[in-house]
Enzyme design. Structure first.
Site, short mmCIF file in Angstrom:
data_model
loop_
_atom_site.label_atom_id
_atom_site.label_comp_id
_atom_site.label_asym_id
_atom_site.label_seq_id
_atom_site.Cartn_x
_atom_site.Cartn_y
_atom_site.Cartn_z
N SER A 196 -24.81 36.75 -24.87
CA SER A 196 -24.01 37.67 -24.06
C SER A 196 -23.80 39.03 -24.73
O SER A 196 -23.26 39.94 -24.11
CB SER A 196 -22.67 37.03 -23.70
OG SER A 196 -21.79 37.05 -24.78
N LYS A 227 -12.67 36.70 -22.56
CA LYS A 227 -13.18 37.99 -23.02
C LYS A 227 -12.32 39.14 -22.50
O LYS A 227 -12.05 40.11 -23.20
CB LYS A 227 -14.63 38.17 -22.56
CG LYS A 227 -15.62 37.26 -23.30
CD LYS A 227 -17.02 37.34 -22.69
CE LYS A 227 -18.05 36.60 -23.53
NZ LYS A 227 -19.38 36.60 -22.90
#
Ligand SMILES: [Ca+2]
Ligand SMILES: [Ca+2]
Ligand SMILES: [Ca+2]
Ligand SMILES: [Ca+2]
Ligand SMILES: [Ca+2]
Ligand SMILES: [Ca+2]
Ligand SMILES: [Ca+2]
Ligand SMILES: [Ca+2]
Ligand SMILES: [Ca+2]
Ligand SMILES: [Ca+2]
Ligand SMILES: [Ca+2]
Ligand SMILES: [Ca+2]
Lengths: 190, 190, 190, 190, 190, 190
Positions: free
Chosen positions: E95, E138
């Site tokens: 990611s 996140k």
């Protein structure tokens, strides 16, 4: 075998501080340059994190040759060996990063490292100094070794209170957040 | 099979002292140079620490070619093989560092190594000699092998008292803290 | 499958003696040279010690080109492949060292190896021949294979008494302590 | 999935015989040459022994370019890929050695391999053909695949008696002890 | 130690978002360029997937030099080091792909990365942005660090509803499906 | 996350079909070319068999440059990166071989891959297409993704009967036994 401060200012060697299972110890970081082609050798039973730390220190120096007054082609002309003595003792962690960078710059510029200065801190590719663990133990070992000044990451400020009074009085702690400051304090003016 | 002192002074071979589970033994360190391009080969079932020790010895020599009267370009013109015979016996540790450096300098300068001299000590990139373990057992093996002089690290001074009187009388112990001293005592003047 | 002595003198192939769990066996060491750039390939399911042994044999040859009448630049012009047939059988140990050196010198000088000669012994970088184990079993296999002469390390002299009378009578044992002697006895004069 | 004999004579592909836990099977060995610099790629989930076997086959060819009518510089101008299809099936052992050498020579000389020929045998650096295991199972698979001739090592002569009559009648067994014979029987004259 | 947004816009460093066992954290991705020959160094205790992610980011940039206004020969003239600080903390996953690409383009074009922007998304060789996991965690870490804008993969649209109202209000989420969009939003115009 | 057919015809990307523990899925194979020196990079958490498959695909293309209308020197001038997105998902097996070859040829010739075509099949060095497993699951995933044509190995003919009627009606199955046929069906004429 506990480390001792250097007897003379050294070119190409700087004193780091290690945090080990047995407490703290000083750590000599040696850099040797030879005519070569940019080969990097890392020895002293270093773990992967410490080896990556050396690579980061080298990349920082390579990307800042102009500011550091280093021949921009040094990497094509020299082989570089970074060694941490007491080769049978395993060593790891990122906290010798700024020491490795300092020893490298010293070797490449011939500016001696002040013999009374120890240091600890992770280095980043931009030369930033990141916090480390074991400041208390590292300080004790620095004091025992006869160092008088230690450079520590600014973010470790909060850990100073844990260091015994007697040790704190014998040591000057200088807080740094960039390698420029480390070099200013650790290297002689040549 | 216990080692014996060399019958003649050798070029490119020096006698180290090993501390093994079976006690001590002498160790022959051989260096072979061939026309090449700077490739280093290390053989003799050497552990990682001993291999790193050889790299440190080589880097020291490479960074001191001028003082050692060695062609500064030797590393580009020669391949170097360092071998420790009895190839089936595993060997490790940093204490053959100064022996490796001595054999290398002998091979590169054609100065013979004195056949009666053994030595033990870790080497650093700056040529410093660091203390080692097993001095007592190493001394016994040196004596048994017929050596008459052994070079030991200055910091091992305190271990001399543990060596039996009979052995101590048959051996001259020379304390060293830098490779310059090792070479002075171990190499013939050519 | 037990080895047999060669039917004709061979260039680039020599017969060694192996000491295995199943007793002894002869071992063919083959060397192939091709136009190349000094690449060394070692095959035949060889263990690390046996590979290091091949490297020692090669370094000895490379450092003695003048005395051996070999082009001093051979290593830059040739690739070298050393193979030990019966590729599915694991092989290890240093005792094929002198056989590897002999096959190499044969290939590089075009001097054939005498088909009736077998040999066993560790080689060092100085061409010394060190003692090996399993002399009894190796001798039996040499005898069975039809060899008539075997070269053994001088230090294995003491093991000759363990070899059965019948085998000792069928074999000439030649004791050697340096590769020069091995080559004298194993190679034809061309 | 059992192999079938090729429908046409192929350049750069030869049919080997494998001895697997499930019995025997044919094995296609493919060689692809591309403009390059002497890189050897070995694929097909090959074990170490089979890879070493390919290296031996290649070294044999490299050392015999003159006799084989191959450009002596081919190794500097071409990359070589040896692949054994059915990439998910693990393969190992030395018995495809002569098949690999045959496919290589076919690719380098453009001589087609006869589609009705299968072969099995270890190769040595001198081109010798060493005996293999599983001849019975291999023969059955050759027969099933529609091959009519198989090349086998001379030393496997004794194993022919174990092959069922019906299979023995459908196959011509040619005994070989050197790769020269293999190439004579397997390659078309161009 | 939780990350904080950069104090100034940076050249060659971008802020990613990591999803760890302890929740989320920001991740600094640093790129250092030095005169060299196209060597790529990846450090920061990165797992294999994250290293492959960096290779994909680099290949994308290399194949799009014209569109990105980068010297098409940069790869032959520079060595590239990508480092993720806090070198003792293991990191993995795909990611950070778009963050690595952004830091690379910033370093190669000297366009600064906006200090208030964070980002997360896998990158493909065509510059596509693939969805990631842990968007909620996140986002929390981005908010805590003081970022105000985060770039997320279009396919993660459905996960926005899981983010607490308070966090969603403090952050601007920009959905992207190609690196062109990432660079438009993350880089200053120079 | 299930794959979807491409929205536009792509250059340098082809759609494969994977057979996974969770059933079947489509697989995007991306190829990126950059000015370079023939370095091959393989990423996407690929297992050894899949990596070897990519090498076989590349060797096939390299050995057929003339027939494929590709610059015969491309391998000396370009670096090649083959990536399979969703970098955290492990992938293995030989069945993406023809997809990799197709994506490579597309990238090297600039001929787009038809967006409605999927494919599965092992490739050999001669361009042959070998049968694969999981055709039923692969077909279901192709159908779900919106593909309308899938290329399958001729030898998988017998597995078509296992595919549900509804899926079989929505898909055109084209049987191939050589890569030439694959390219004919998958690439636009430019
Ligand atoms: Ca210490
Ligand atoms: Ca505190
Ligand atoms: Ca001994
Ligand atoms: Ca004592
Ligand atoms: Ca045998
Ligand atoms: Ca099969
Ligand atoms: Ca029988
Ligand atoms: Ca953190
Ligand atoms: Ca949701
Ligand atoms: Ca734009
Ligand atoms: Ca998927
Ligand atoms: Ca069926």
């Amino acid at each position: 075998r506990y480390g001792q401060a250097e007897v003379e200012n050294q070119i190409g060697a700087a004193t780091g501080l290690a945090y080990t299972q047995a407490g703290g110890d000083t750590l000599s970081i040696e850099v040797s340059l030879s005519k070569g082609t940019g080969k990097l050798t890392l020895t002293g039973k270093l773990g992967d994190v410490m080896k990556e730390s050396a690579q980061a220190a080298l990349s920082y120096v390579r990307s800042r040759t102009e500011e550091l007054n280093i021949d921009e082609d040094f990497y094509e002309k020299l082989d570089i060996h970074i060694h941490v003595p007491e080769g049978a003792t395993p060593k790891d962690g990122p906290s010798a990063g700024i020491t490795m960078a300092t020893a490298l710059v010293s070797a490449l510029t011939n500016r001696p490292v002040k013999k009374e200065v120890g240091m600890t801190g992770e280095i980043t590719l931009r030369g930033r100094v990141l916090p480390i663990g074991g400041l208390k133990e590292k300080s004790l070992s620095a004091h025992r070794a006869g160092l008088t000044t230690i450079l520590i990451p600014e973010e470790n400020d909060k850990d100073l209170e844990d260091i015994p009074e007697s040790v704190r009085e014998g040591l000057t702690f200088i807080k740094v957040n960039h390698l420029d400051q480390v070099l200013d304090h650790a290297l002689l003016k040549e």
